[in-house]
Design a protein around this motif. Structure first.
Motif, PDB file in Angstrom:
ATOM      1  N   ALA A 212       0.782  -1.088  -0.383  1.00 47.60           N
ATOM      2  CA  ALA A 212       0.033   0.486   0.090  1.00 47.60           C
ATOM      3  C   ALA A 212       0.776   1.362  -0.237  1.00 47.60           C
ATOM      4  O   ALA A 212       0.107   2.386   0.315  1.00 47.60           O
ATOM      5  CB  ALA A 212      -1.185  -0.413   1.621  1.00 47.60           C
ATOM      6  N   LEU A 213       2.062   0.911   0.202  1.00 45.21           N
ATOM      7  CA  LEU A 213       2.676   2.652   0.226  1.00 45.21           C
ATOM      8  C   LEU A 213       3.800   2.486  -1.428  1.00 45.21           C
ATOM      9  O   LEU A 213       3.944   1.127  -1.935  1.00 45.21           O
ATOM     10  CB  LEU A 213       3.599   2.562   1.184  1.00 45.21           C
ATOM     11  N   TYR A 214       3.731   3.323  -1.512  1.00 41.83           N
ATOM     12  CA  TYR A 214       5.614   3.864  -2.597  1.00 41.83           C
ATOM     13  C   TYR A 214       4.474   2.801  -3.897  1.00 41.83           C
ATOM     14  O   TYR A 214       5.318   2.472  -5.430  1.00 41.83           O
ATOM     15  CB  TYR A 214       7.088   2.937  -2.258  1.00 41.83           C
ATOM     16  N   ALA A 215       3.895   3.125  -4.421  1.00 42.13           N
ATOM     17  CA  ALA A 215       2.940   3.351  -5.820  1.00 42.13           C
ATOM     18  C   ALA A 215       2.603   1.702  -5.457  1.00 42.13           C
ATOM     19  O   ALA A 215       3.122   1.195  -6.954  1.00 42.13           O
ATOM     20  CB  ALA A 215       3.413   3.779  -6.580  1.00 42.13           C
ATOM     21  N   GLY A 216       2.482   0.800  -4.827  1.00 40.64           N
ATOM     22  CA  GLY A 216       3.178  -0.365  -4.582  1.00 40.64           C
ATOM     23  C   GLY A 216       3.939  -1.405  -4.900  1.00 40.64           C
ATOM     24  O   GLY A 216       3.775  -2.314  -4.439  1.00 40.64           O
ATOM     25  N   GLY A 217       4.876  -0.127  -4.789  1.00 37.99           N
ATOM     26  CA  GLY A 217       6.194  -1.136  -4.768  1.00 37.99           C
ATOM     27  C   GLY A 217       6.254  -1.535  -6.219  1.00 37.99           C
ATOM     28  O   GLY A 217       7.482  -2.414  -6.328  1.00 37.99           O
ATOM     29  N   THR A 218       5.900  -1.508  -7.502  1.00 37.94           N
ATOM     30  CA  THR A 218       5.916  -2.646  -8.577  1.00 37.94           C
ATOM     31  C   THR A 218       6.211  -0.865  -9.181  1.00 37.94           C
ATOM     32  O   THR A 218       6.662  -0.812 -10.870  1.00 37.94           O
ATOM     33  CB  THR A 218       3.981  -2.048  -8.607  1.00 37.94           C
ATOM     34  N   GLN A 219       6.644   0.324  -9.491  1.00 36.13           N
ATOM     35  CA  GLN A 219       7.272   0.712 -10.666  1.00 36.13           C
ATOM     36  C   GLN A 219       8.524   0.907 -10.695  1.00 36.13           C
ATOM     37  O   GLN A 219       9.513   0.241  -9.882  1.00 36.13           O
ATOM     38  CB  GLN A 219       7.232   2.645  -9.695  1.00 36.13           C
ATOM     39  N   THR A 220       8.876   0.967 -11.564  1.00 34.41           N
ATOM     40  CA  THR A 220      10.382   0.581 -12.593  1.00 34.41           C
ATOM     41  C   THR A 220      10.606   1.798 -13.088  1.00 34.41           C
ATOM     42  O   THR A 220      10.490   3.042 -13.359  1.00 34.41           O
ATOM     43  CB  THR A 220      10.299  -0.600 -13.291  1.00 34.41           C
ATOM     44  N   PRO A 221      12.054   1.854 -13.139  1.00 34.31           N
ATOM     45  CA  PRO A 221      12.356   2.731 -14.726  1.00 34.31           C
ATOM     46  C   PRO A 221      12.320   3.617 -15.893  1.00 34.31           C
ATOM     47  O   PRO A 221      11.296   4.744 -16.030  1.00 34.31           O
ATOM     48  CB  PRO A 221      14.079   2.681 -14.543  1.00 34.31           C
ATOM     49  N   LYS A 286      12.453  -7.487  -1.867  1.00 32.30           N
ATOM     50  CA  LYS A 286      12.175  -6.336  -2.548  1.00 32.30           C
ATOM     51  C   LYS A 286      12.836  -5.306  -2.038  1.00 32.30           C
ATOM     52  O   LYS A 286      12.708  -4.952  -0.969  1.00 32.30           O
ATOM     53  CB  LYS A 286      10.091  -7.311  -2.328  1.00 32.30           C
ATOM     54  N   VAL A 287      13.173  -4.879  -2.882  1.00 30.99           N
ATOM     55  CA  VAL A 287      13.548  -3.310  -2.680  1.00 30.99           C
ATOM     56  C   VAL A 287      13.036  -2.114  -3.299  1.00 30.99           C
ATOM     57  O   VAL A 287      12.580  -2.484  -4.321  1.00 30.99           O
ATOM     58  CB  VAL A 287      14.822  -3.182  -3.477  1.00 30.99           C
ATOM     59  N   VAL A 288      12.768  -1.589  -2.376  1.00 37.04           N
ATOM     60  CA  VAL A 288      12.164   0.284  -3.539  1.00 37.04           C
ATOM     61  C   VAL A 288      13.511   0.330  -3.218  1.00 37.04           C
ATOM     62  O   VAL A 288      13.571   1.527  -1.967  1.00 37.04           O
ATOM     63  CB  VAL A 288      10.915   0.431  -2.731  1.00 37.04           C
ATOM     64  N   SER A 289      14.147   1.643  -4.140  1.00 40.48           N
ATOM     65  CA  SER A 289      14.777   2.923  -4.314  1.00 40.48           C
ATOM     66  C   SER A 289      14.172   3.707  -4.713  1.00 40.48           C
ATOM     67  O   SER A 289      13.470   4.041  -5.709  1.00 40.48           O
ATOM     68  CB  SER A 289      16.069   2.212  -5.043  1.00 40.48           C
ATOM     69  N   PHE A 290      15.043   4.938  -3.770  1.00 44.29           N
ATOM     70  CA  PHE A 290      14.152   6.226  -4.015  1.00 44.29           C
ATOM     71  C   PHE A 290      15.261   7.267  -4.459  1.00 44.29           C
ATOM     72  O   PHE A 290      16.516   7.107  -3.900  1.00 44.29           O
ATOM     73  CB  PHE A 290      13.489   6.901  -2.497  1.00 44.29           C
ATOM     74  N   ASP A 291      14.807   8.257  -5.194  1.00 50.99           N
ATOM     75  CA  ASP A 291      16.493   9.275  -5.163  1.00 50.99           C
ATOM     76  C   ASP A 291      17.028  10.647  -4.306  1.00 50.99           C
ATOM     77  O   ASP A 291      18.226  10.411  -4.375  1.00 50.99           O
ATOM     78  CB  ASP A 291      15.392  10.839  -5.891  1.00 50.99           C
ATOM     79  N   TRP A 297      13.590  -2.241   2.264  1.00 53.57           N
ATOM     80  CA  TRP A 297      12.971  -3.579   1.761  1.00 53.57           C
ATOM     81  C   TRP A 297      12.623  -4.113   2.087  1.00 53.57           C
ATOM     82  O   TRP A 297      11.808  -4.081   3.565  1.00 53.57           O
ATOM     83  CB  TRP A 297      14.573  -4.231   2.253  1.00 53.57           C
ATOM     84  N   ARG A 298      11.649  -5.756   1.537  1.00 55.01           N
ATOM     85  CA  ARG A 298      11.195  -6.242   2.237  1.00 55.01           C
ATOM     86  C   ARG A 298      10.988  -7.483   1.755  1.00 55.01           C
ATOM     87  O   ARG A 298      11.516  -8.223   1.550  1.00 55.01           O
ATOM     88  CB  ARG A 298       9.165  -5.839   1.886  1.00 55.01           C
ATOM     89  N   TYR A 299      10.684  -8.719   3.702  1.00 54.23           N
ATOM     90  CA  TYR A 299      10.795 -10.019   3.317  1.00 54.23           C
ATOM     91  C   TYR A 299       9.300 -10.687   3.408  1.00 54.23           C
ATOM     92  O   TYR A 299       8.858  -9.159   4.909  1.00 54.23           O
ATOM     93  CB  TYR A 299      12.122  -9.949   4.278  1.00 54.23           C
ATOM     94  N   THR A 300       9.062 -11.836   3.636  1.00 53.17           N
ATOM     95  CA  THR A 300       7.366 -12.070   4.222  1.00 53.17           C
ATOM     96  C   THR A 300       8.474 -13.256   4.291  1.00 53.17           C
ATOM     97  O   THR A 300       8.968 -13.719   4.542  1.00 53.17           O
ATOM     98  CB  THR A 300       6.687 -12.237   2.539  1.00 53.17           C
ATOM     99  N   TYR A 301       7.223 -13.899   5.580  1.00 54.58           N
ATOM    100  CA  TYR A 301       7.302 -14.480   6.067  1.00 54.58           C
ATOM    101  C   TYR A 301       5.929 -15.781   6.241  1.00 54.58           C
ATOM    102  O   TYR A 301       4.634 -14.658   6.576  1.00 54.58           O
ATOM    103  CB  TYR A 301       8.216 -15.186   7.803  1.00 54.58           C
ATOM    104  N   PRO A 302       5.864 -16.622   6.924  1.00 55.30           N
ATOM    105  CA  PRO A 302       4.377 -17.699   7.006  1.00 55.30           C
ATOM    106  C   PRO A 302       3.580 -16.313   7.931  1.00 55.30           C
ATOM    107  O   PRO A 302       4.275 -16.269   8.538  1.00 55.30           O
ATOM    108  CB  PRO A 302       4.238 -18.793   7.110  1.00 55.30           C
ATOM    109  N   ALA A 303       1.865 -16.451   7.494  1.00 53.90           N
ATOM    110  CA  ALA A 303       1.556 -15.490   8.158  1.00 53.90           C
ATOM    111  C   ALA A 303       1.051 -16.647   9.344  1.00 53.90           C
ATOM    112  O   ALA A 303       0.870 -17.745   9.721  1.00 53.90           O
ATOM    113  CB  ALA A 303       0.155 -15.532   7.982  1.00 53.90           C
TER     114      ALA A 303
END
Length: 335
Positions: A212-221, A286-291, A297-303
């Motif tokens: 829900a943050l950083y435009a979903g974390g899906t943006q690329t250059p 999963k990495v989102v880099s900013f100017d 960084w995001r890691y996931t583990y079982p709920a």
């Protein structure tokens, strides 16, 4: 520290490399007699109308429109606006915070006038601004955001890039379709770069998930130039405006990237405190880099419960590659 080592072991087993598929923008020819990204005065009035019809979402709120930068070179100070039609030209006062209101003018509406800025419109991002009184500093009210979305969609403020979105036709013209749908993806922008956002509704409390943050974390250059968030990526977020289990009086509490670690944050052991060490111990994230040089960084583990979304371990790294703060959290769930 021992707790973190145990969590790290779980993360090592669960972490998977995260990749973002680059999307190329379609090429569309848009015929127009004026700049296709000028804002339609009629649509802006439609946004004002929907604000009045849905004022119950934020009964004490006022409506303004807001200009935000789209490019690193955008200069908003000193910008001027005017409503221009065939025979009408109406100046619009822009406040020091780059917000403005519009007056209703029948002649301008009849002439299908445009709202024109003294900067190239493609360098700007436009949003509705709905603010209720007595909302604590550093927080936003969910009902205000719901109304902002409806006004923004009706007013045609979703994007300035006509070539990117013209092919989507009616998809972005319905406030109900965008604002009442989990896939609506209407972007909001915080005042400062966001580290975490927490929903608070009475005794109920839940963090917004990473996607829900950083435009979903899906943006690329390759896709970022087509996003309103081009230079505001670290301030962008999606709010659960579609989820009616959260009341209109729900408050969103914002934590900035520059703020010190809080009580919800997790201590970072010495062997994990830099990007290279973290990747060596836990694998790719999963990495989102900013100017600014910051990275999330995001890691996931079982709920905890089968069928729930995975829990998340997020780490904020500074421009020097050192971990600033980290957090373990469960995703937002509906009771």
């Amino acid at each position: 520290m021992d707790k973190l080592i145990i969590i790290a072991a779980a993360l090592m087993a669960a972490a998977l490399p995260a990749t973002a598929a680059a999307q190329s923008a379609p090429s569309v020819t848009v015929a127009a007699t004026r700049d296709p990204v000028d804002k339609s005065y009629r649509k802006m009035l439609a946004g004002m109308d929907i604000f009045e019809r849905n004022h119950a979402l934020a009964p004490q709120a006022t409506l303004r429109f807001q200009l935000l930068p789209r490019l690193p070179s955008t200069q908003l100070d000193g910008i001027t606006l005017r409503v221009a039609g065939d025979s009408v030209s109406l100046p619009v006062t822009v406040a020091p915070d780059h917000t403005f209101t519009l007056e209703r003018n029948q002649q301008a509406a009849q002439e299908d006038a445009a709202l024109i800025a003294s900067r190239k419109t493609s360098t700007l991002t436009w949003r509705a601004q709905v603010r209720s009184p007595n909302v604590p500093e550093g927080m936003r009210r969910l009902g205000d955001l719901r109304l902002e979305c409806m006004v923004g969609v009706a007013a045609g403020l979703l994007s300035n890039n006509a070539q990117m979105f013209a092919w989507l036709g009616e998809l972005f013209t319905s406030p109900e379709r965008v604002c009442n749908n989990a896939d609506g993806n209407y972007l909001f922008f915080a005042e400062r770069p966001v580290y975490a956002i927490t929903l608070r509704d009475g005794e109920r409390r839940a963090p917004l998930p990473f996607n829900a943050l950083y435009a979903g974390g899906t943006q690329t250059p390759s896709t970022l130039p087509f996003c309103d968030c081009q230079v505001l990526l670290d301030r962008s977020y999606y709010a659960p405006i579609w989820d009616r289990s959260w009341s209109d009086d729900t408050l969103l509490s914002f934590e900035d990237m520059d703020s010190p670690p809080g009580p919800d944050d997790t201590a970072i052991a010495a062997g994990y405190h830099r990007t290279g060490l973290m990747q060596k111990r836990l694998g790719p994230a999963k990495v989102v880099s900013f100017d600014s040089g910051y990275q999330m960084w995001r890691y996931t583990y079982p709920a905890r419960r089968s069928g729930d979304p995975p829990a998340e371990f997020t780490i904020l790294f500074g421009p020097d590659g050192a971990a600033r703060k980290a957090r373990l959290q469960e995703p937002v769930t509906t009771p």
